[in-house]
Design an enzyme around this catalytic site. Structure first.
Site: not given
Length: 694
Positions: A266, A394, A495, A524
């Site tokens: 980003y 997201y 998710d 993660k």
């Protein structure tokens, strides 16, 4: 100022003599030097207090030093402290050591015994060295077996992430004599070979042999001339230790190369946001190459639940790397993958029975989407090929995952013209800590009933929308969604990549609602942040429909297979991470973090420019009314001694579960100082404003 830790291959390797000789050598070279004994046993009581024998030796050599913790019994530090009703701990010892570092010159910290001398029931001298992160001088006793001891010690230091600055070979015993009074030739050969081989092995590892000290036949610790001889033998070692470090220049070059050639997430390749070089990490702290220590409030984008340097995870990685680092998963399996699946099935919501190991969070989302599409293809309902997602969502950065992210406020609006058009619903308005309102589910119900015939699955981040603004919504929404999906024949994909493994206070966020999705994505924290790995879990219904299809509908094979699927290294570390989590009181830890963040962030509510403050589990959020300047806020936080990276209007922390109360306080105070400074300066905090109160 420079600090080194002097340790030995074992007890009586000659550490104290070497430390004393170095002090003498530094004095002759006019380099300020000071020695510290973190723990001294065998101390003698005097009218002036306990007398530390090693400190006495240093003073006889003309050096200065002191012992931090003194005990009378000449045994291991752990046992000596226990006998006197005390308990040593690495954290307190390390803090005392840091405070003892001299402002100028060189400070030598001399350990007790070898690397694994116990300090308490769980921690040893190597743990203290890891906490301090000082370069290490290894004193090697030159005797039979010294190569074995030296190389094992160097390997242990390397595996602990410590830099060995050099070695000193020290003969501590007089030459052996035969009955006739002559020295055997074999001993001379052995000791001479030790020096040569140690120099060779050290050169391979970048660890120089700085001195080879013979046995001094008539050495007297009180004779200044003897110490001059010792200082001369250690002159090279002292010069190396006193030399200016080159790390700073190396860091500048690396950062310049990074800016010219590395493309960070980003940011622009040609005009990137500034980066800082991380040189190490331990516990809940990051260490930059310039020596700065930062409390990590990000858990490295939410994955390091156990912090850094967790011994169980490190050992799992090292053991597996020596056995089997990778093998294709097509046609082969291995113990780490099987064991990981076994552990996951015990933790996942009941009904999830089949696990597909994937590479990363984004890939897991892609896999879940393909599962849903192939499910309906296999069921003869190929028209069900679209997905329903929430605004503010997201789900990742790959093409399929991007199509599920908010097309307007998300990070992927640039690609909206080429992404598959999905169906979006207003995110739940019912807040987590407020009474559930049935009308908050109306947008989802209306949309699903209108599009059920073309919808393959609904994809949501349960309870917490992460990168979409850290939005916490009521678990009852998930119960209503589960029931409606069952009624309309739509798959439910959860998710849990960001929320899984305890972050919200439950093992999985779905547990708040007591629901089982048809497909769940995890990642993660799965490996404790040690390796990239994700997993997609599916119900027997999903697996059966896909696997039972005829050739015209896919032939029963699920059509996905990454090269690094089920990587043994990652699976082994994931097993260790789940074992570490389940063996710990993680629920109590997360609840404690929640309480501390609630109290610490509460004053932010009164600061102008703050739109909301909310906490759930080990997640603390300060939402600003306007977007933040990431670079300016980052600079402010680093000046406060913390690593917090805001985005959009969201300033948040997700610290490791092992974070201390002091570190939590530092994080909270930094956030409060930042918003107060921003309120005074038009929304942007300044480093000279409020930093010293952090």
């Amino acid at each position: 100022m420079r600090a080194f830790f002097v340790t030995g291959t074992d007890t009586d390797a000659g550490k104290t003599t070497v430390t004393a000789g170095l002090l003498r050598a530094f004095a002759k070279a006019r380099v300020p030097a000071f020695a510290v004994k973190p723990v001294q046993t065998g101390c003698r009581e005097t009218k002036d207090g306990p007398e530390a024998p090693d400190v006495v030796c240093w003073k006889k050599a003309g050096g200065e030093g002191r012992a931090l913790f003194c005990f009378r019994t000449p045994v291991s530090p752990h046992l000596a402290a226990q006998i006197e009703g005390a308990r040593l701990d690495v954290s307190s010892l390390a803090e005392a050591c840091r405070e003892a570092v001299a402002e100028e010159g060189v400070t030598l910290f001399e350990g007790a015994g070898g690397l694994y001398v116990p300090l308490n029931e769980d921690e040893n001298m190597l743990d203290l060295m890891r906490e301090l992160r000082f370069p290490v001088l290894l004193v090697v006793a030159n005797r039979l077996g010294c190569l074995n001891h030296a190389l094992l010690s160097l390997e242990a230091l390397e595996m602990a992430g410590l830099r060995a600055a050099g070695m000193v070979l020290c003969r501590v015993a007089p030459p052996a004599h035969t009955d006739a009074g002559t020295r055997p030739e074999a001993e001379e050969l052995i000791l001479g070979d030790n020096a040569g081989r140690l120099a060779e092995e050290g050169a391979k590892r970048g660890v120089p042999l700085l001195a080879d000290i013979p046995y001094e036949e008539h050495f007297s610790s009180s004779d200044g001339r003897c110490w001059d001889v010792m200082a001369a033998r250690l002159e090279k070692a002292a010069a190396v230790l006193a030399a200016s470090p080159e790390e700073d220049e190396g860091a500048k070059e690396r950062l310049a190369f990074d800016r010219a050639h590395l493309w960070h997430p980003y940011t622009s390749a040609l005009q990137p946001l500034p980066v800082r070089e991380a040189a190490g990490a331990l516990g809940a702290r990051l260490f930059l190459s310039d020596g700065t220590s930062l409390v990590d409030g990000m858990s490295s984008w939410w994955c390091r639940v156990h912090g850094y340097g967790n011994p169980r995870l490190v050992r799992a990685l090292q053991r597996q790397a020596a056995r089997l680092s990778h093998v294709m998963f097509g046609g082969l399996t291995h113990a780490p993958a099987v064991e990981l699946c076994r552990r996951l099935l015990k933790l996942l919501p009941a009904g999830l029975e089949h696990i597909f190991p994937a590479d990363s969070g984004s890939v897991a989302v892609e896999v879940s989407m393909k599962m849903a599409l192939q499910y309906w293809q296999s069921a003869g309902r190929g028209e069900k090929c679209r997905f329903v997602a929430l605004r503010g969502a997201y789900h990742g950065d790959t093409l399929g995952a991007m199509s599920l992210c908010d097309p307007v406020t998300g990070m992927h609006a640039l690609f909206s013209g080429v992404l598959t058009k999905q169906i979006f619903v207003e995110r739940p308005a019912c807040r987590f800590d407020a009474p559930y309102r049935e009308e908050s589910f109306a947008p989802m119900e209306e949309t699903l009933r209108a599009h059920a015939g073309e919808t393959a699955a609904v994809v949501v981040e349960p309870v917490v929308q992460g990168a979409g603004g850290m939005w916490f919504y009521h678990p009852a929404y998930l119960r209503r969604l589960r029931a409606l999906c069952d009624e309309l024949g739509v798959l439910f994909i959860a998710d849990e990549i960001a929320t899984g493994f305890g972050r919200t206070g439950k093992m999985f966020a779905c547990d708040f609602a007591g629901v089982t999705p048809d497909i769940m994505c995890v990642g993660k924290a799965l490996t404790g942040g040690m390796m990239t790995l994700s997993a997609v879990a599916a119900t027997k219904k999903v697996a059966s429909v896909i696997s039972g299809a005829d050739a015209a509908h896919g032939g029963g094979a699920f059509m996905h297979g990454p090269t690094f699927m089920g990587n043994p290294l990652a699976c082994a570390v994931a097993c260790a991470s789940l074992d570490e989590l389940c063996a710990s009181p993680w629920q109590e830890k997360v609840e404690h973090i929640r309480q501390k963040l609630e109290a610490g962030l509460a004053p932010c509510r009164a600061v102008p420019g703050v739109a909301d403050v909310r906490v759930l589990g080990a997640i603390g959020v300060v939402e600003m009314e306007k977007g933040v300047d990431v670079e300016a806020w980052q600079d402010f936080f680093v000046a406060c001694g913390v690593w917090i990276r805001p985005f959009g209007r969201t300033v948040y922390v997700m610290p490791p579960f092992i974070v201390s109360d002091e570190e939590l306080e530092t994080l909270s105070q930094a956030m409060l100082a930042a918003v107060r400074s921003a309120a005074k300066h038009g929304g942007t905090p300044f480093v000279d404003e409020g930093v010293f109160s952090c």
